[in-house]
Motif scaffolding. Structure first.
Motif, PDB file in Angstrom:
ATOM      1  N   TYR A  56      39.101  36.288  55.746  1.00  0.00           N
ATOM      2  CA  TYR A  56      40.209  35.402  56.080  1.00  0.00           C
ATOM      3  C   TYR A  56      41.107  36.049  57.131  1.00  0.00           C
ATOM      4  N   LEU A  57      41.832  35.204  57.864  1.00  0.00           N
ATOM      5  CA  LEU A  57      42.858  35.730  58.755  1.00  0.00           C
ATOM      6  C   LEU A  57      43.901  36.492  57.960  1.00  0.00           C
ATOM      7  N   ALA A  58      44.621  37.380  58.624  1.00  0.00           N
ATOM      8  CA  ALA A  58      45.611  38.227  57.955  1.00  0.00           C
ATOM      9  C   ALA A  58      46.736  37.422  57.312  1.00  0.00           C
ATOM     10  N   THR A  59      46.938  36.179  57.728  1.00  0.00           N
ATOM     11  CA  THR A  59      47.986  35.358  57.120  1.00  0.00           C
ATOM     12  C   THR A  59      47.743  35.141  55.625  1.00  0.00           C
ATOM     13  N   ALA A  60      46.499  35.262  55.173  1.00  0.00           N
ATOM     14  CA  ALA A  60      46.194  35.087  53.752  1.00  0.00           C
ATOM     15  C   ALA A  60      46.845  36.161  52.893  1.00  0.00           C
ATOM     16  N   LYS A  61      47.262  37.257  53.508  1.00  0.00           N
ATOM     17  CA  LYS A  61      47.879  38.349  52.744  1.00  0.00           C
ATOM     18  C   LYS A  61      49.252  37.966  52.191  1.00  0.00           C
ATOM     19  N   THR A  62      49.891  36.965  52.762  1.00  0.00           N
ATOM     20  CA  THR A  62      51.262  36.640  52.360  1.00  0.00           C
ATOM     21  C   THR A  62      51.408  35.214  51.854  1.00  0.00           C
ATOM     22  N   THR A  63      50.309  34.549  51.563  1.00  0.00           N
ATOM     23  CA  THR A  63      50.379  33.179  51.072  1.00  0.00           C
ATOM     24  C   THR A  63      49.816  33.066  49.664  1.00  0.00           C
ATOM     25  N   ASP A  64      50.185  31.999  48.978  1.00  0.00           N
ATOM     26  CA  ASP A  64      49.726  31.739  47.629  1.00  0.00           C
ATOM     27  C   ASP A  64      48.243  31.383  47.617  1.00  0.00           C
ATOM     28  N   TYR A  65      47.592  31.590  46.468  1.00  0.00           N
ATOM     29  CA  TYR A  65      46.159  31.360  46.386  1.00  0.00           C
ATOM     30  C   TYR A  65      45.791  29.893  46.614  1.00  0.00           C
ATOM     31  N   ASN A 115      50.175  45.378  51.458  1.00  0.00           N
ATOM     32  CA  ASN A 115      50.416  46.743  51.929  1.00  0.00           C
ATOM     33  C   ASN A 115      49.206  47.669  51.930  1.00  0.00           C
ATOM     34  N   ASN A 116      48.211  47.391  51.112  1.00  0.00           N
ATOM     35  CA  ASN A 116      47.183  48.399  50.864  1.00  0.00           C
ATOM     36  C   ASN A 116      45.873  48.142  51.609  1.00  0.00           C
ATOM     37  N   SER A 117      45.127  49.224  51.814  1.00  0.00           N
ATOM     38  CA  SER A 117      43.786  49.164  52.378  1.00  0.00           C
ATOM     39  C   SER A 117      42.831  49.854  51.413  1.00  0.00           C
ATOM     40  N   TYR A 118      41.778  49.139  51.012  1.00  0.00           N
ATOM     41  CA  TYR A 118      40.798  49.683  50.080  1.00  0.00           C
ATOM     42  C   TYR A 118      39.390  49.547  50.662  1.00  0.00           C
ATOM     43  N   ALA A 159      37.945  39.739  44.690  1.00  0.00           N
ATOM     44  CA  ALA A 159      38.368  38.496  45.332  1.00  0.00           C
ATOM     45  C   ALA A 159      39.531  37.838  44.603  1.00  0.00           C
ATOM     46  N   THR A 160      39.913  38.363  43.442  1.00  0.00           N
ATOM     47  CA  THR A 160      40.839  37.680  42.545  1.00  0.00           C
ATOM     48  C   THR A 160      42.302  38.037  42.810  1.00  0.00           C
ATOM     49  N   GLU A 161      43.106  37.014  43.054  1.00  0.00           N
ATOM     50  CA  GLU A 161      44.531  37.207  43.308  1.00  0.00           C
ATOM     51  C   GLU A 161      45.311  37.217  41.993  1.00  0.00           C
ATOM     52  N   LYS A 162      46.444  37.886  42.003  1.00  0.00           N
ATOM     53  CA  LYS A 162      47.271  38.014  40.805  1.00  0.00           C
ATOM     54  C   LYS A 162      48.018  36.718  40.542  1.00  0.00           C
ATOM     55  N   GLU A 163      47.932  36.223  39.324  1.00  0.00           N
ATOM     56  CA  GLU A 163      48.619  34.981  38.970  1.00  0.00           C
ATOM     57  C   GLU A 163      50.127  35.113  39.164  1.00  0.00           C
ATOM     58  N   GLY A 164      50.727  34.123  39.816  1.00  0.00           N
ATOM     59  CA  GLY A 164      52.171  34.104  39.995  1.00  0.00           C
ATOM     60  C   GLY A 164      52.687  35.017  41.078  1.00  0.00           C
ATOM     61  N   SER A 165      51.807  35.582  41.917  1.00  0.00           N
ATOM     62  CA  SER A 165      52.250  36.500  42.958  1.00  0.00           C
ATOM     63  C   SER A 165      51.555  36.200  44.279  1.00  0.00           C
ATOM     64  N   ARG A 166      52.301  36.297  45.376  1.00  0.00           N
ATOM     65  CA  ARG A 166      51.709  36.166  46.705  1.00  0.00           C
ATOM     66  C   ARG A 166      51.327  37.522  47.281  1.00  0.00           C
ATOM     67  N   ARG A 216      39.787  30.671  47.073  1.00  0.00           N
ATOM     68  CA  ARG A 216      40.848  31.556  46.597  1.00  0.00           C
ATOM     69  C   ARG A 216      41.227  31.170  45.171  1.00  0.00           C
ATOM     70  N   HIS A 217      41.497  32.174  44.330  1.00  0.00           N
ATOM     71  CA  HIS A 217      41.746  31.895  42.924  1.00  0.00           C
ATOM     72  C   HIS A 217      42.523  33.030  42.259  1.00  0.00           C
ATOM     73  N   THR A 218      43.111  32.724  41.100  1.00  0.00           N
ATOM     74  CA  THR A 218      43.791  33.739  40.305  1.00  0.00           C
ATOM     75  C   THR A 218      42.928  34.106  39.111  1.00  0.00           C
ATOM     76  N   GLU A 219      43.426  35.067  38.312  1.00  0.00           N
ATOM     77  CA  GLU A 219      42.617  35.571  37.210  1.00  0.00           C
ATOM     78  C   GLU A 219      42.648  34.666  35.990  1.00  0.00           C
ATOM     79  N   VAL A 220      43.533  33.652  35.949  1.00  0.00           N
ATOM     80  CA  VAL A 220      43.662  32.834  34.743  1.00  0.00           C
ATOM     81  C   VAL A 220      43.442  31.347  35.014  1.00  0.00           C
ATOM     82  N   ASN A 221      44.178  30.780  35.936  1.00  0.00           N
ATOM     83  CA  ASN A 221      44.254  29.328  36.056  1.00  0.00           C
ATOM     84  C   ASN A 221      43.190  28.679  36.933  1.00  0.00           C
TER      85      ASN A 221
END
Length: 263
Positions: free
Chosen positions: A135-144, A249-252, A214-221, A93-98
């Motif tokens: 990943y399990l659905a819990t990954a949707k609400t946790t930090d990267y 919230n979204n499905s893509y 696969a990239t999570e938004k920096e500073g956001s869960r 798991r990772h963000t777009e910058v750090n």
């Protein structure tokens, strides 16, 4: 909606600015069983922007495998025939910058000819971000930085055109790799139209066809980056977007990639 697409397209252009002047190319890759795939080769880019993902020990990690449930709660671990816990590899798991995972792109990778569903089959069906990444659905609400249990879902279960690739060898593209896909998707469709390669935009999606990265938004869960491709009769033909609370919230849709050795 048009203003949203234009803003997102500007972000995409800024992201690709550092790629200008370097050589990325579209190829047709034939695997050992004769299956043809669209392949992007980034060998002409500067070295610090490209890596062989299979040689980076930090790009994937061994994660314990659990049974899938839509809520991600009250799950039990998968066991082998000797009742031992099972571990599988997933993209870190990772963000777009750090995180190093999104500062670079794969040196060479192939793209699935189909949209892939939650079970890894060729099928245009939407899913949430955690499922797409296995990943399990819990990954949707946790930090990267939070470890997440694995499930047998998404790109990890895609086994290629003929269904013979080993599970876990395909993955969700990073934001940077999606930027390269956006550069070449038209050529992919043209070159492989007669070889079962499906178009990226779907006529049934009025506001563009959105795909997971696969990239999570920096500073956001709650936010991850997505790739959207619009029909030719709309203002913009492609975009990278971080839609509000997309992770929760979204499905893509899902398009998978597989790393191949650079020649």
């Amino acid at each position: 909606m048009n203003s949203l697409k234009l803003m997102a397209t500007e972000l995409f252009i800024l992201f690709l600015a550092s790629l200008k002047g370097y050589s990325q190319s579209l190829e047709i890759y034939t695997d050992e069983r004769g299956n043809k795939y669209a392949a992007i080769n980034s060998k002409g880019m500067v070295a610090y922007k490209v890596e062989n993902r299979s040689e980076n020990p930090n790009f994937r990690k061994s994660v314990q495998l659990f049974k899938y449930t839509p809520t991600g709660q009250d799950t039990e671990a998968e066991k082998d025939k000797d009742n031992n816990d099972i571990y599988v590899y997933r993209t870190t798991r990772h963000t777009e910058v750090n995180n190093e995972c999104d500062k670079k792109v794969a040196g060479r990778f192939i793209i699935s000819p189909d949209i892939v569903d939650a079970d890894g089959k060729a099928n245009a069906a939407k899913m949430d971000w955690a499922t797409a990444n296995g990943y399990l659905a819990t990954a949707k609400t946790t930090d990267y930085k939070t470890d997440s249990y694995a499930v047998s879902k998404g790109c990890a279960m895609y086994c290629g055109k003929d269904g013979q690739d080993e599970p876990g060898t395909w993955r969700v593209p990073t934001r940077g790799e999606c930027a390269l896909i956006l550069l070449f998707y038209k050529k992919m469709e043209e070159k492989l139209a007669d070889d079962s390669f499906k178009p990226f935009p779907l006529s049934t999606e009025r506001y563009g066809t959105y795909y997971w990265t696969a990239t999570e938004k920096e500073g956001s869960r709650e936010v991850v980056w997505s790739m959207a491709i619009f029909p030719d009769d709309q203002i913009s033909s492609y975009t990278l977007s971080d839609v509000y609370k997309s992770k929760t919230n979204n499905s893509y849709y899902l398009r998978c990639i597989r790393d191949i050795p650079s020649e």
